[in-house]
Design a protein around this motif. Structure first.
Motif, PDB file in Angstrom:
ATOM      1  N   TYR A  35     -54.911 123.198 -27.802  1.00  0.00           N
ATOM      2  CA  TYR A  35     -54.723 124.081 -26.653  1.00  0.00           C
ATOM      3  C   TYR A  35     -53.924 123.439 -25.529  1.00  0.00           C
ATOM      4  O   TYR A  35     -53.089 124.079 -24.902  1.00  0.00           O
ATOM      5  N   ASN A  36     -54.192 122.158 -25.244  1.00  0.00           N
ATOM      6  CA  ASN A  36     -53.520 121.473 -24.134  1.00  0.00           C
ATOM      7  C   ASN A  36     -52.693 120.286 -24.611  1.00  0.00           C
ATOM      8  O   ASN A  36     -52.566 119.278 -23.921  1.00  0.00           O
ATOM      9  N   LYS A  37     -52.146 120.381 -25.810  1.00  0.00           N
ATOM     10  CA  LYS A  37     -51.281 119.332 -26.339  1.00  0.00           C
ATOM     11  C   LYS A  37     -49.948 119.312 -25.585  1.00  0.00           C
ATOM     12  O   LYS A  37     -49.467 120.358 -25.164  1.00  0.00           O
ATOM     13  N   PRO A  38     -49.323 118.118 -25.485  1.00  0.00           N
ATOM     14  CA  PRO A  38     -49.845 116.800 -25.862  1.00  0.00           C
ATOM     15  C   PRO A  38     -50.654 116.156 -24.727  1.00  0.00           C
ATOM     16  O   PRO A  38     -50.549 116.557 -23.575  1.00  0.00           O
ATOM     17  N   ASN A  39     -51.421 115.137 -25.087  1.00  0.00           N
ATOM     18  CA  ASN A  39     -52.155 114.306 -24.141  1.00  0.00           C
ATOM     19  C   ASN A  39     -53.072 115.125 -23.231  1.00  0.00           C
ATOM     20  O   ASN A  39     -53.085 114.948 -22.017  1.00  0.00           O
ATOM     21  N   GLY A  40     -53.836 116.031 -23.844  1.00  0.00           N
ATOM     22  CA  GLY A  40     -54.769 116.833 -23.066  1.00  0.00           C
ATOM     23  C   GLY A  40     -56.020 117.123 -23.867  1.00  0.00           C
ATOM     24  O   GLY A  40     -56.149 116.710 -25.013  1.00  0.00           O
ATOM     25  N   GLN A  41     -56.933 117.847 -23.256  1.00  0.00           N
ATOM     26  CA  GLN A  41     -58.133 118.231 -23.981  1.00  0.00           C
ATOM     27  C   GLN A  41     -58.675 119.530 -23.412  1.00  0.00           C
ATOM     28  O   GLN A  41     -58.329 119.923 -22.287  1.00  0.00           O
ATOM     29  N   LYS A  42     -59.493 120.192 -24.207  1.00  0.00           N
ATOM     30  CA  LYS A  42     -60.110 121.437 -23.756  1.00  0.00           C
ATOM     31  C   LYS A  42     -61.519 121.516 -24.302  1.00  0.00           C
ATOM     32  O   LYS A  42     -61.756 121.242 -25.482  1.00  0.00           O
ATOM     33  N   THR A  43     -62.441 121.899 -23.432  1.00  0.00           N
ATOM     34  CA  THR A  43     -63.827 122.081 -23.820  1.00  0.00           C
ATOM     35  C   THR A  43     -64.163 123.564 -23.844  1.00  0.00           C
ATOM     36  O   THR A  43     -63.859 124.287 -22.886  1.00  0.00           O
ATOM     37  N   ILE A  44     -64.740 124.018 -24.944  1.00  0.00           N
ATOM     38  CA  ILE A  44     -65.227 125.386 -25.051  1.00  0.00           C
ATOM     39  C   ILE A  44     -66.751 125.318 -25.071  1.00  0.00           C
ATOM     40  O   ILE A  44     -67.354 124.932 -26.078  1.00  0.00           O
ATOM     41  N   ASN A  45     -67.375 125.668 -23.951  1.00  0.00           N
ATOM     42  CA  ASN A  45     -68.831 125.611 -23.841  1.00  0.00           C
ATOM     43  C   ASN A  45     -69.469 126.704 -24.687  1.00  0.00           C
ATOM     44  O   ASN A  45     -68.830 127.723 -25.001  1.00  0.00           O
ATOM     45  N   PRO A  46     -70.736 126.509 -25.073  1.00  0.00           N
ATOM     46  CA  PRO A  46     -71.403 127.477 -25.964  1.00  0.00           C
ATOM     47  C   PRO A  46     -71.305 128.917 -25.489  1.00  0.00           C
ATOM     48  O   PRO A  46     -71.033 129.818 -26.282  1.00  0.00           O
ATOM     49  N   GLU A  47     -71.490 129.138 -24.185  1.00  0.00           N
ATOM     50  CA  GLU A  47     -71.475 130.503 -23.665  1.00  0.00           C
ATOM     51  C   GLU A  47     -70.073 131.123 -23.625  1.00  0.00           C
ATOM     52  O   GLU A  47     -69.920 132.328 -23.433  1.00  0.00           O
ATOM     53  N   ASP A  48     -69.044 130.284 -23.830  1.00  0.00           N
ATOM     54  CA  ASP A  48     -67.662 130.776 -23.759  1.00  0.00           C
ATOM     55  C   ASP A  48     -66.997 130.922 -25.124  1.00  0.00           C
ATOM     56  O   ASP A  48     -65.847 131.373 -25.206  1.00  0.00           O
ATOM     57  N   VAL A  49     -67.693 130.520 -26.175  1.00  0.00           N
ATOM     58  CA  VAL A  49     -67.076 130.481 -27.502  1.00  0.00           C
ATOM     59  C   VAL A  49     -66.558 131.843 -27.938  1.00  0.00           C
ATOM     60  O   VAL A  49     -65.398 131.993 -28.339  1.00  0.00           O
ATOM     61  N   GLU A  50     -67.401 132.871 -27.888  1.00  0.00           N
ATOM     62  CA  GLU A  50     -66.991 134.182 -28.389  1.00  0.00           C
ATOM     63  C   GLU A  50     -65.841 134.765 -27.580  1.00  0.00           C
ATOM     64  O   GLU A  50     -64.894 135.327 -28.134  1.00  0.00           O
ATOM     65  N   THR A  51     -65.899 134.627 -26.270  1.00  0.00           N
ATOM     66  CA  THR A  51     -64.814 135.136 -25.415  1.00  0.00           C
ATOM     67  C   THR A  51     -63.504 134.427 -25.730  1.00  0.00           C
ATOM     68  O   THR A  51     -62.440 135.050 -25.793  1.00  0.00           O
ATOM     69  N   PHE A  52     -63.578 133.111 -25.926  1.00  0.00           N
ATOM     70  CA  PHE A  52     -62.386 132.331 -26.252  1.00  0.00           C
ATOM     71  C   PHE A  52     -61.761 132.813 -27.562  1.00  0.00           C
ATOM     72  O   PHE A  52     -60.547 133.033 -27.644  1.00  0.00           O
ATOM     73  N   LEU A  53     -62.588 133.004 -28.577  1.00  0.00           N
ATOM     74  CA  LEU A  53     -62.084 133.426 -29.886  1.00  0.00           C
ATOM     75  C   LEU A  53     -61.548 134.850 -29.851  1.00  0.00           C
ATOM     76  O   LEU A  53     -60.571 135.166 -30.526  1.00  0.00           O
ATOM     77  N   GLU A  54     -62.174 135.708 -29.056  1.00  0.00           N
ATOM     78  CA  GLU A  54     -61.726 137.101 -28.969  1.00  0.00           C
ATOM     79  C   GLU A  54     -60.289 137.202 -28.459  1.00  0.00           C
ATOM     80  O   GLU A  54     -59.532 138.094 -28.851  1.00  0.00           O
ATOM     81  N   GLY A  55     -59.893 136.287 -27.589  1.00  0.00           N
ATOM     82  CA  GLY A  55     -58.565 136.360 -26.993  1.00  0.00           C
ATOM     83  C   GLY A  55     -57.453 135.721 -27.800  1.00  0.00           C
ATOM     84  O   GLY A  55     -56.274 135.826 -27.447  1.00  0.00           O
ATOM     85  N   LEU A  56     -57.798 135.073 -28.915  1.00  0.00           N
ATOM     86  CA  LEU A  56     -56.795 134.372 -29.718  1.00  0.00           C
ATOM     87  C   LEU A  56     -56.105 135.292 -30.714  1.00  0.00           C
ATOM     88  O   LEU A  56     -56.726 136.199 -31.271  1.00  0.00           O
ATOM     89  N   ASP A  57     -54.826 135.026 -30.961  1.00  0.00           N
ATOM     90  CA  ASP A  57     -54.131 135.652 -32.079  1.00  0.00           C
ATOM     91  C   ASP A  57     -54.768 135.107 -33.364  1.00  0.00           C
ATOM     92  O   ASP A  57     -55.064 133.909 -33.451  1.00  0.00           O
TER      93      ASP A  57
END
Length: 360
Positions: free
Chosen positions: A160-182
């Motif tokens: 998600y934040n490449k290069p030289n980055g990171q991203k945390t998907i917290n438990p409560e945000d997992v479904e919302t995050f996946l819903e918005g992805l192609d």
């Protein structure tokens, strides 16, 4: 039917343009320049591309000719797998300072389960930052990381934040995050499946989530059930430190396309000997032999047969591969041949890959 999300803390670490970054680190004159490892402007396939080259559309698995067309200033370098393995070992040593639950996927990426870790740090996000910082200070390379409750989401997040980055998907945000992805960004959904989903009106995670289990199973068979739970963030796959080798392979890309099976025999014999050497080194044998053929138009074909006994001898590998070679007529000239052995007689605690040198 209910399933809960396991509250694990998983980090997926992915090195940034690993092969190319190693070359730029070892050869400072290449820093900041568009670089391709493997291939050439005349022959071969790109194994890795620097970020400077990626801006022009150069990608791994692309032909050297196409890469050079996209980026006229592209610099090609020969791969040095021994060096990449050396660097990879240093990185894995860092991982093991934090947890013994490390599952390497390749030389440049791995899953870490830090639910319980050697540092006693409850924050997987802070651990990922520390690991990335140590890799930079001790190895000299940058890495990206994804942090979440399972391997599937962590792997998506690491990109998600490449290069030289990171991203945390917290438990409560997992479904919302996946819903918005192609859906094409879902790990494990390839090009063919993506096109099929598009045809069914499934473009995003939300579209996928709106489909019933019955609908998905009717269109995607057993995989449909897998997709049904994935888009809900449910994936129970554990981090497995000892990944079982399912096949061992060797392949060779040729300087000039081969048009006759007679010429291919000699190449197959060399490949069989190299494969046999590695098999015997690790005391592995197998029953299923597969011949891989890549044609000049980059289409690929495989031909397989399963024997009633285990083999690892180069002569038997060659004879069976040769039989597969003559199984049917070649549809075009051939640029690559490979032999793989599966249905193995043993489980080993590391992935074995035979990588023959690239030829220019």
């Amino acid at each position: 039917m209910t399933e809960s999300i396991p509250q694990r803390k998983i980090i997926h670490v992915d090195m940034d343009a690993f092969y190319a970054s190693v070359e730029q680190m070892d050869h400072p004159e290449l820093k900041g320049k568009p670089l391709a490892v493997g291939g050439s402007e005349v022959r071969g396939v790109v194994s890795a591309a620097s970020y400077e080259a990626r801006k022009f559309g150069v990608r791994s698995a692309m032909s050297g000719i196409q890469a050079k067309r996209l980026c006229p200033d592209l610099i090609f370098v020969r791969p040095r797998f021994d060096r990449y393995k050396e660097i990879s070992k240093k990185i894995r040593k860092i991982f093991h300072d934090y947890t013994d639950l490390v599952e390497p996927l390749s030389l440049d990426e791995a899953y870490l389960d830090v639910t319980e870790n050697k540092k006693g740090n409850p924050s997987a996000t802070l651990l990922a930052q520390e690991i990335r910082q140590r890799i930079f200070e001790e190895v000299g390379l940058t890495a990206s990381a994804g942090i979440s409750v399972n391997k599937f989401v962590a792997k998506i997040a690491s990109d998600y934040n490449k290069p030289n980055g990171q991203k945390t998907i917290n438990p409560e945000d997992v479904e919302t995050f996946l819903e918005g992805l192609d859906v094409k960004k879902f790990y494990g959904i390839g090009k063919v499946t993506t096109e099929k989903m598009y045809q069914l009106g499934i473009y995003t995670g939300l579209d996928l989530k709106s489909k019933s289990l019955e609908f998905l199973e009717s269109h995607f068979s057993k995989s449909g059930r897998h997709y049904y739970f994935l888009v809900r963030g449910i994936s129970n796959s554990q981090v497995k430190p000892n990944r079982t080798t399912k096949s061992v392979a060797a392949e060779h890309t040729f300087n000039t396309n081969l048009t006759s099976e007679i010429f291919m025999e000699e190449k197959l014999n060399r490949i069989a000997k190299e494969l046999s050497k590695r098999l015997q080194k690790h005391k592995i044998s197998g029953k299923t032999i597969t011949l891989k053929i890549k044609y000049s138009d980059f289409t690929q074909q495989t031909r397989s047969k399963t024997l009633p006994y285990f083999i690892s001898d180069s002569g038997l590998l060659f004879e069976n591969a040769k039989e597969l070679l003559y199984q049917e007529k070649m549809k075009d000239s051939v640029r690559l041949l490979g032999i793989s052995l599966s249905n193995l007689n043993t489980e080993i605690k590391k992935t074995v890959v035979v990588q023959l040198r690239f030829e220019f």
